[in-house]
Design an enzyme around this catalytic site. Structure first.
Site, mmCIF file in Angstrom:
data_model
loop_
_atom_site.group_PDB
_atom_site.id
_atom_site.type_symbol
_atom_site.label_atom_id
_atom_site.label_comp_id
_atom_site.label_asym_id
_atom_site.label_seq_id
_atom_site.Cartn_x
_atom_site.Cartn_y
_atom_site.Cartn_z
ATOM 1 N N ASP A 27 7.705 2.063 -13.583
ATOM 2 C CA ASP A 27 8.016 3.348 -12.946
ATOM 3 C C ASP A 27 8.687 3.154 -11.574
ATOM 4 O O ASP A 27 9.108 2.056 -11.233
ATOM 5 C CB ASP A 27 6.742 4.200 -12.882
ATOM 6 C CG ASP A 27 7.068 5.674 -13.099
ATOM 7 O OD1 ASP A 27 7.952 6.191 -12.388
ATOM 8 O OD2 ASP A 27 6.456 6.313 -13.973
ATOM 9 N N HIS A 28 8.715 4.224 -10.794
ATOM 10 C CA HIS A 28 9.485 4.214 -9.541
ATOM 11 C C HIS A 28 8.891 3.283 -8.481
ATOM 12 O O HIS A 28 7.689 3.045 -8.442
ATOM 13 C CB HIS A 28 9.526 5.640 -8.969
ATOM 14 C CG HIS A 28 8.161 6.145 -8.599
ATOM 15 N ND1 HIS A 28 7.621 5.964 -7.351
ATOM 16 C CD2 HIS A 28 7.210 6.763 -9.332
ATOM 17 C CE1 HIS A 28 6.407 6.486 -7.316
ATOM 18 N NE2 HIS A 28 6.130 6.978 -8.515
ATOM 19 N N ASP A 29 9.742 2.769 -7.633
ATOM 20 C CA ASP A 29 9.360 2.045 -6.417
ATOM 21 C C ASP A 29 8.500 0.802 -6.662
ATOM 22 O O ASP A 29 7.723 0.406 -5.790
ATOM 23 C CB ASP A 29 8.644 2.989 -5.430
ATOM 24 C CG ASP A 29 9.548 4.118 -4.978
ATOM 25 O OD1 ASP A 29 10.541 3.831 -4.301
ATOM 26 O OD2 ASP A 29 9.279 5.287 -5.350
ATOM 27 N N CYS A 30 8.609 0.230 -7.848
ATOM 28 C CA CYS A 30 7.887 -1.034 -8.091
ATOM 29 C C CYS A 30 8.712 -2.202 -7.566
ATOM 30 O O CYS A 30 9.927 -2.097 -7.365
ATOM 31 C CB CYS A 30 7.635 -1.235 -9.586
ATOM 32 S SG CYS A 30 6.461 -0.063 -10.293
ATOM 33 N N CYS A 56 5.034 2.176 -7.646
ATOM 34 C CA CYS A 56 4.683 1.385 -6.460
ATOM 35 C C CYS A 56 3.842 0.143 -6.763
ATOM 36 O O CYS A 56 3.142 -0.361 -5.883
ATOM 37 C CB CYS A 56 3.976 2.245 -5.415
ATOM 38 S SG CYS A 56 4.925 3.683 -4.903
#
Ligand SMILES: CC(C)(COP(=O)(O)OP(=O)(O)OC[C@H]1O[C@@H](n2cnc3c(N)ncnc32)[C@H](O)[C@@H]1OP(=O)(O)O)[C@@H](O)C(=O)NCCC(=O)NCCS
Length: 208
Positions: free
Chosen positions: A136-139, A156
């Site tokens: 998912d986002h911002d990993c 994250c």
């Protein structure tokens, strides 16, 4: 300019990468192996020989490489050797993978069929995001990491260098997976994992 795929001992992951490369429209010159023998696999492209024997001449011809060994350690060793010789490592995106325009994918990584890489996620070099894995986002996914089919990363998550995540594992938001840690198939990770540790189960606990 064409692509050379470096295969591990079984050649199985290399066959998957080969198909993704062809389907994405790349010109594949052939494959090279870490051993001196042709692997027992399902290639329909030429075997060029041992990577140690062919690397220098193929680099001089401007050809590019992807190291398609399933083992994180072997991918790291072969990528380092090729980079030190001046080779260009090429990333492969299966046409059925979805990669956010704001994601960054490192050189020599493979994003395979059905995988999703979300907005602002950073994937390191020579990393595998396998079939239907979702990041998912911002990993932040470290270099030489292998995310197995069906694994799920919430937003994250940070995975260090050399991490292995098994089939269908789930990693909750904001979790940190230390360098060279291993997450077993089907685990649900709700706490950070220390470097070099293996965790299994639901919720995931260290393997004794
Ligand atoms: C976690 C893992 C790396 C451990 O491998 P290992 O060190 O060889 O461990 P073992 O098989 O010796 O098992 C050790 C113990 O952990 C348990 N265990 C192993 N994997 C487990 C898992 N995924 N979930 C729950 N328990 C697990 C075993 O039952 C065993 O328990 P016991 O001691 O009570 O009998 C491995 O089992 C695993 O899950 N690998 C992921 C495979 C995968 O997803 N491959 C993708 C290919 S694309």
């Amino acid at each position: 300019m064409a692509l050379i795929i470096v295969a591990g001992e079984s050649g199985q992951h290399a066959a998957v990468v080969y198909e993704a490369a062809v389907l994405s429209g790349m010109s594949v010159l052939g494959f090279a192996t870490v051993r001196n023998t042709e692997p027992p696999s399902m290639f329909d492209c030429p075997w060029l020989g041992n990577i140690g024997d062919v690397a220098t001449s193929q680099i001089a011809k401007g050809n590019e490489f992807i190291v398609a060994c399933g083992s994180n350690k072997q991918r790291r060793q072969q990528s380092a050797t090729l980079s030190s010789l001046g080779a260009t490592l090429r990333s492969i995106y299966h046409p059925a993978a979805i990669v956010s325009p704001s994601a960054q994918i490192g050189a020599g990584s493979a994003i395979l069929a059905g995988a999703i890489v979300g907005p602002r996620t950073i994937v390191g070099v020579s990393t595998i995001i396998n079939h239907a894995a979702s990041i998912d986002h911002d990993c932040k996914i470290g270099d030489f990491t292998n995310i197995s089919p069906g694994a799920r990363f919430a937003g994250c998550v940070q995975a260090g260098v050399g991490v292995f995540v098994g089939l269908n594992a789930s990693i909750l938001q904001g979790i940190k997976l230390g360098e060279n840690s291993v997450v077993g198939a089907g685990a649900v990770v709700i706490r950070d994992v220390l470097s070099g540790k293996t965790v299994v189960g639901v919720p995931a606990r260290p393997l004794r």
